[in-house]
Design a protein around this motif. Structure first.
Motif, PDB file in Angstrom:
ATOM      1  N   LEU A  67       0.647  -0.954  -0.312  1.00 37.73           N
ATOM      2  CA  LEU A  67      -0.137   0.116   0.067  1.00 37.73           C
ATOM      3  C   LEU A  67       0.985   1.170   0.115  1.00 37.73           C
ATOM      4  CD1 LEU A  67      -2.598   0.951   0.463  1.00 37.73           C
ATOM      5  CD2 LEU A  67      -2.492   1.282   2.874  1.00 37.73           C
ATOM      6  N   GLN A  68       2.092   1.496   0.546  1.00 34.99           N
ATOM      7  CA  GLN A  68       2.800   2.519   0.694  1.00 34.99           C
ATOM      8  C   GLN A  68       3.335   2.849  -0.591  1.00 34.99           C
ATOM      9  OE1 GLN A  68       3.652   4.425   3.298  1.00 34.99           O
ATOM     10  NE2 GLN A  68       4.146   5.745   1.836  1.00 34.99           N
ATOM     11  N   ASN A  69       3.467   1.396  -1.369  1.00 34.65           N
ATOM     12  CA  ASN A  69       4.510   1.890  -2.543  1.00 34.65           C
ATOM     13  C   ASN A  69       3.571   2.372  -3.248  1.00 34.65           C
ATOM     14  OD1 ASN A  69       7.207   0.729  -1.531  1.00 34.65           O
ATOM     15  ND2 ASN A  69       6.473  -1.479  -2.182  1.00 34.65           N
ATOM     16  N   ALA A  70       2.341   1.455  -3.444  1.00 38.50           N
ATOM     17  CA  ALA A  70       1.422   2.579  -4.057  1.00 38.50           C
ATOM     18  C   ALA A  70       0.893   4.113  -3.613  1.00 38.50           C
ATOM     19  CB  ALA A  70       0.348   1.307  -3.705  1.00 38.50           C
ATOM     20  N   VAL A  71       1.124   4.207  -2.867  1.00 37.42           N
ATOM     21  CA  VAL A  71       0.383   5.348  -1.806  1.00 37.42           C
ATOM     22  C   VAL A  71       1.398   6.658  -3.237  1.00 37.42           C
ATOM     23  CG1 VAL A  71      -0.125   7.016  -0.162  1.00 37.42           C
ATOM     24  CG2 VAL A  71      -1.326   5.157  -0.743  1.00 37.42           C
ATOM     25  N   ASP A  72       2.451   6.041  -2.431  1.00 32.90           N
ATOM     26  CA  ASP A  72       3.967   6.901  -2.703  1.00 32.90           C
ATOM     27  C   ASP A  72       3.866   7.531  -4.503  1.00 32.90           C
ATOM     28  OD1 ASP A  72       4.685   6.949  -0.496  1.00 32.90           O
ATOM     29  OD2 ASP A  72       5.887   5.399  -0.695  1.00 32.90           O
ATOM     30  N   SER A  73       3.754   6.031  -5.543  1.00 32.15           N
ATOM     31  CA  SER A  73       3.735   6.032  -7.011  1.00 32.15           C
ATOM     32  C   SER A  73       2.148   6.693  -6.998  1.00 32.15           C
ATOM     33  CB  SER A  73       3.596   4.741  -7.481  1.00 32.15           C
ATOM     34  OG  SER A  73       4.821   4.226  -7.439  1.00 32.15           O
ATOM     35  N   ALA A  74       1.440   7.283  -6.364  1.00 28.52           N
ATOM     36  CA  ALA A  74      -0.237   7.885  -6.967  1.00 28.52           C
ATOM     37  C   ALA A  74       0.004   9.302  -6.053  1.00 28.52           C
ATOM     38  CB  ALA A  74      -1.105   6.800  -6.259  1.00 28.52           C
ATOM     39  N   THR A  75       1.104   9.482  -5.633  1.00 26.72           N
ATOM     40  CA  THR A  75       1.321  10.789  -5.419  1.00 26.72           C
ATOM     41  C   THR A  75       1.950  11.734  -6.208  1.00 26.72           C
ATOM     42  OG1 THR A  75       0.410   9.744  -2.928  1.00 26.72           O
ATOM     43  CG2 THR A  75       1.856  12.393  -3.163  1.00 26.72           C
ATOM     44  N   LEU A  76       2.881  11.027  -6.741  1.00 25.36           N
ATOM     45  CA  LEU A  76       3.889  11.472  -7.562  1.00 25.36           C
ATOM     46  C   LEU A  76       3.086  12.114  -8.661  1.00 25.36           C
ATOM     47  CD1 LEU A  76       5.960  13.039  -8.116  1.00 25.36           C
ATOM     48  CD2 LEU A  76       7.016  10.436  -8.965  1.00 25.36           C
ATOM     49  N   ALA A  77       1.847  10.667  -8.798  1.00 28.25           N
ATOM     50  CA  ALA A  77       1.276  10.581 -10.177  1.00 28.25           C
ATOM     51  C   ALA A  77       0.331  11.652 -10.794  1.00 28.25           C
ATOM     52  CB  ALA A  77       1.264   9.147 -10.905  1.00 28.25           C
ATOM     53  N   VAL A 122       0.242  17.708  -3.251  1.00 28.34           N
ATOM     54  CA  VAL A 122      -0.427  17.196  -3.285  1.00 28.34           C
ATOM     55  C   VAL A 122      -0.394  16.013  -1.974  1.00 28.34           C
ATOM     56  CG1 VAL A 122      -2.116  15.100  -3.730  1.00 28.34           C
ATOM     57  CG2 VAL A 122      -1.436  16.992  -5.057  1.00 28.34           C
ATOM     58  N   LYS A 123      -1.336  15.767  -0.586  1.00 23.72           N
ATOM     59  CA  LYS A 123      -1.285  14.944   0.413  1.00 23.72           C
ATOM     60  C   LYS A 123      -1.430  13.865   0.407  1.00 23.72           C
ATOM     61  CE  LYS A 123       0.442  15.406   5.041  1.00 23.72           C
ATOM     62  NZ  LYS A 123       0.631  15.432   6.521  1.00 23.72           N
ATOM     63  N   VAL A 124      -1.440  12.553   0.418  1.00 25.60           N
ATOM     64  CA  VAL A 124      -2.088  11.695   0.458  1.00 25.60           C
ATOM     65  C   VAL A 124      -2.490  10.581   1.025  1.00 25.60           C
ATOM     66  CG1 VAL A 124      -3.096   9.264  -0.891  1.00 25.60           C
ATOM     67  CG2 VAL A 124      -2.441  11.630  -2.397  1.00 25.60           C
ATOM     68  N   LYS A 125      -3.631  10.401   2.297  1.00 29.78           N
ATOM     69  CA  LYS A 125      -3.491   9.079   3.265  1.00 29.78           C
ATOM     70  C   LYS A 125      -4.763   8.339   2.705  1.00 29.78           C
ATOM     71  CE  LYS A 125      -2.719  12.689   7.538  1.00 29.78           C
ATOM     72  NZ  LYS A 125      -3.168  12.624   8.451  1.00 29.78           N
ATOM     73  N   ALA A 126      -3.581   6.571   2.914  1.00 24.74           N
ATOM     74  CA  ALA A 126      -4.882   5.888   2.261  1.00 24.74           C
ATOM     75  C   ALA A 126      -5.131   4.932   4.202  1.00 24.74           C
ATOM     76  CB  ALA A 126      -3.837   5.036   1.310  1.00 24.74           C
ATOM     77  N   ILE A 145      -4.429  -0.070   8.457  1.00 30.32           N
ATOM     78  CA  ILE A 145      -2.858  -0.516   8.019  1.00 30.32           C
ATOM     79  C   ILE A 145      -3.076   0.652   6.912  1.00 30.32           C
ATOM     80  CG2 ILE A 145      -1.872  -0.964   5.975  1.00 30.32           C
ATOM     81  CD1 ILE A 145      -3.031  -4.555   6.155  1.00 30.32           C
ATOM     82  N   GLY A 146      -2.003   1.530   7.599  1.00 36.09           N
ATOM     83  CA  GLY A 146      -2.203   2.996   7.002  1.00 36.09           C
ATOM     84  C   GLY A 146      -1.348   3.219   6.197  1.00 36.09           C
ATOM     85  N   ALA A 147      -0.938   4.461   5.196  1.00 38.39           N
ATOM     86  CA  ALA A 147       0.202   4.985   4.702  1.00 38.39           C
ATOM     87  C   ALA A 147      -0.100   5.815   4.392  1.00 38.39           C
ATOM     88  CB  ALA A 147      -0.124   4.227   2.875  1.00 38.39           C
ATOM     89  N   GLU A 148       1.298   6.989   4.302  1.00 42.98           N
ATOM     90  CA  GLU A 148       0.871   8.117   4.063  1.00 42.98           C
ATOM     91  C   GLU A 148       2.374   9.008   2.841  1.00 42.98           C
ATOM     92  OE1 GLU A 148       1.181  10.770   7.110  1.00 42.98           O
ATOM     93  OE2 GLU A 148      -0.362  10.086   8.593  1.00 42.98           O
ATOM     94  N   SER A 149       2.154   9.989   1.762  1.00 41.92           N
ATOM     95  CA  SER A 149       3.051  10.568   1.226  1.00 41.92           C
ATOM     96  C   SER A 149       2.734  11.613   0.491  1.00 41.92           C
ATOM     97  CB  SER A 149       3.012   9.603  -0.273  1.00 41.92           C
ATOM     98  OG  SER A 149       3.716   9.858  -1.051  1.00 41.92           O
ATOM     99  N   SER A 150       3.473  12.197   0.146  1.00 44.80           N
ATOM    100  CA  SER A 150       3.235  13.886   0.032  1.00 44.80           C
ATOM    101  C   SER A 150       3.919  14.446  -0.811  1.00 44.80           C
ATOM    102  CB  SER A 150       3.163  14.909   1.035  1.00 44.80           C
ATOM    103  OG  SER A 150       4.557  14.983   1.629  1.00 44.80           O
ATOM    104  N   SER A 151       3.524  15.318  -1.969  1.00 45.13           N
ATOM    105  CA  SER A 151       4.529  15.111  -3.464  1.00 45.13           C
ATOM    106  C   SER A 151       4.367  16.519  -3.941  1.00 45.13           C
ATOM    107  CB  SER A 151       4.600  14.567  -4.166  1.00 45.13           C
ATOM    108  OG  SER A 151       5.086  14.787  -5.365  1.00 45.13           O
TER     109      SER A 151
END
Length: 525
Positions: A67-77, A122-126, A145-151
């Motif tokens: 999930l973290q890997n997917a959120v990181d990539s999705a946030t950048l995209a 963009v900041k994403v919390k999943a 399960i949680g994942a966060e990412s910002s770009s």
């Protein structure tokens, strides 16, 4: 599916746990002693909890990594898709699609997306609620399960000064082609803006002089009080040039200024009353003696008159009289490739400071004339000053702003030009006054000597601007003069940025190439 392998491995591990547990349970069941049966009943649930916890938390850990890997990539995209008009719903849709395409979690993922349009971030919390396989037997039915990412891509800023030769040799199809090519480049630069104002364009039309605009007569950086050491060099008594304009009829200061005395003629030193040499002196071509062109005087626009008795009757003394301007109506007819009168060589339209107004820029480009001589030095300097955060024009962002690029596009169809004359002045009036004053670094009246000094100042101006991070493109349009081509090549930031256009179509192509290159430069900010 490529995502199935971690689950398969974890399920196999779970099976191994169950087989070991089953063997132990079987031995307990075969033991018929009452005490063992009680212990078996009491101890079974904790054993199940321990074994199930190991399996389910291993599975949950794998889900979290994915999930973290997917959120990181999705946030950048998603950040790459953000425009000034983006909404949270649009960005959330991009994030959701990207996560769904790269995981098998589906609708079980809950998203909280935050968008800052101005910052382009963009900041994403999943959140994913993992349903365990074994832990429910001990009352645990959900593992969050949680994942966060910002770009943040940031905003690339761009300032472009179009320094355009408007000399007389540009008349006809050349000036028409230049107007169109410049307008196309301007529109392309403005279209690169993330938000309006992120990219700006200024226009610096130049011929022998540069026009800063007559509306700036009262600006603090104009020497309106006659303080500069060069202000009164052509008059017998101290005189204020703007006052002399006001004493005549039918004429006003047109907006051109002289070059500052060295070393300020090749620097961006801010103008200051504390240092009068840094102020900009309004151009004022003196009324030359009545003798006429046969004596080398091309700008006699009022009669020498009889005022100023006691000042002498020589050509020099008559030229330097101040009283003759009182109430005079100067001849301002076109002659000798310029205009007679105190505004001699002020042949171009005013500078347009940096702006993102396409209408303002288009109007100025359409109105560009083609008349007068060529002064590359002053063109470069005013292109630089247009980009500068210092006065006279302060629309430029600070030199230290690493998100910003400052660019000069210098286009000319000729070489530096000045006319030397075998008289007391040594030359036509110019941005350096008369050659006899020595402000070019020589008092020679030889054209080759004077042009060589102008060339040196042009190269110094280019070098000093580039030292501050300003990038320079040059376009040689129908240029055949070897010295001019050398100057343009040296002024450019790199050889690839020194373009040659030997046809009208080639000029259009050159400006288009510059626009494409600027676009690529902006993307790597």
């Amino acid at each position: 599916m490529p995502l199935a392998s971690p689950i398969t491995a974890n399920l196999r591990a779970a099976a191994r746990h169950w087989r070991r547990l089953s063997r132990k349970a079987g031995r307990l069941r075969r033991d018929t002693s009452g005490g063992v049966a009680v212990l078996f009943a009491v101890g079974l649930l904790p054993l199940l909890g321990l074994a199930g916890g190991a399996v389910d938390y291993t599975l949950a850990g794998g889900h979290k990594v994915r999930l973290q890997n997917a959120v990181d990539s999705a946030t950048l995209a998603a950040t790459r898709t953000v425009t000034a008009n983006s909404t949270v719903a649009q960005v959330t849709e991009v994030v959701s699609k990207y996560i769904n395409a790269n995981t098998d979690f589906g609708a079980s993922v809950v998203l909280d997306v935050q968008l800052n349009v101005a910052a382009r971030s963009v900041k994403v919390k999943a959140t994913l609620n993992h349903k365990p396989y074994l832990l429910p037997v001990v009352g645990i039915s959900n593992i969050p399960i949680g994942a966060e990412s910002s770009s943040q891509l940031g905003r690339a800023y761009l300032e472009v000064a179009l320094v355009l030769d408007n000399s007389g040799s540009m008349a006809g199809t050349r000036i028409t082609t230049l107007r169109t090519a410049s307008a196309d480049l301007m529109k392309k630069v403005l279209a690169m803006a993330y938000m309006p104002g992120d990219t700006k364009v200024g226009i610096v039309p130049f011929a022998s002089m540069v026009n800063v605009g007559p509306s700036n007569a009262n600006a603090s950086w104009i020497d309106g009080q006659g303080q500069s050491p060069i202000h009164a060099e052509n008059f017998s008594t101290p005189a204020n040039r703007l006052h002399l304009y006001s004493k005549m009829t039918g004429v006003n200061w047109a907006g051109c200024v002289e070059a500052r005395p060295a070393p300020y003629d090749v620097t961006d030193a801010p103008p200051s009353n504390g240092n009068p040499a840094t102020l900009f002196v309004p151009s004022f071509a003196p009324d030359e003696p009545d003798e006429g062109v046969w004596s080398g005087f091309y700008n006699s626009y009022i009669s020498d008159g009889t005022c100023g008795s006691g000042l002498g009757t020589s050509a020099l003394s008559r030229q330097r009289r101040v009283c003759k301007y009182n109430g005079a109506t100067p001849d301002q007819s076109l002659a000798n490739g310029t205009r007679r009168g105190p505004n001699q060589l002020c042949d171009s339209n005013p500078i347009v400071p940096l702006t993102h107004s396409q209408i303002t820029l288009s109007t100025a480009l359409t109105a560009m004339p083609a008349y007068g001589g060529t002064n590359l030095h002053e063109g470069v300097m005013w292109g630089w000053r247009t980009l500068s955060p210092e006065p006279p024009f302060t629309e430029g962002r600070p030199y230290s702003d690493m998100q910003n690029r400052k660019i000069i596009v210098l286009m000319t169809d000729g070489a530096n030009d000045i006319i030397g004359l075998p008289n007391m002045n040594g030359s036509f009036y110019s941005p350096y006054g008369y050659a006899a004053a020595g402000r070019l670094g020589t008092t020679s009246s030889n054209k080759a000597d004077l042009v060589a000094k102008m060339n040196g100042k042009t190269l110094a101006a280019c070098a000093n601007a580039k030292a501050l991070g300003i990038q320079i493109y040059t376009v040689a349009f129908y240029v055949t003069d070897a010295a001019a081509l050398s100057i343009l090549n040296q002024c450019a930031t790199s050889p690839a940025m020194a373009l040659v256009a030997n046809s009208d179509q080639a000029l259009t192509n050159a400006f288009d190439e510059i626009g494409n290159h600027i676009s690529r430069l902006r993307l790597i900010n």
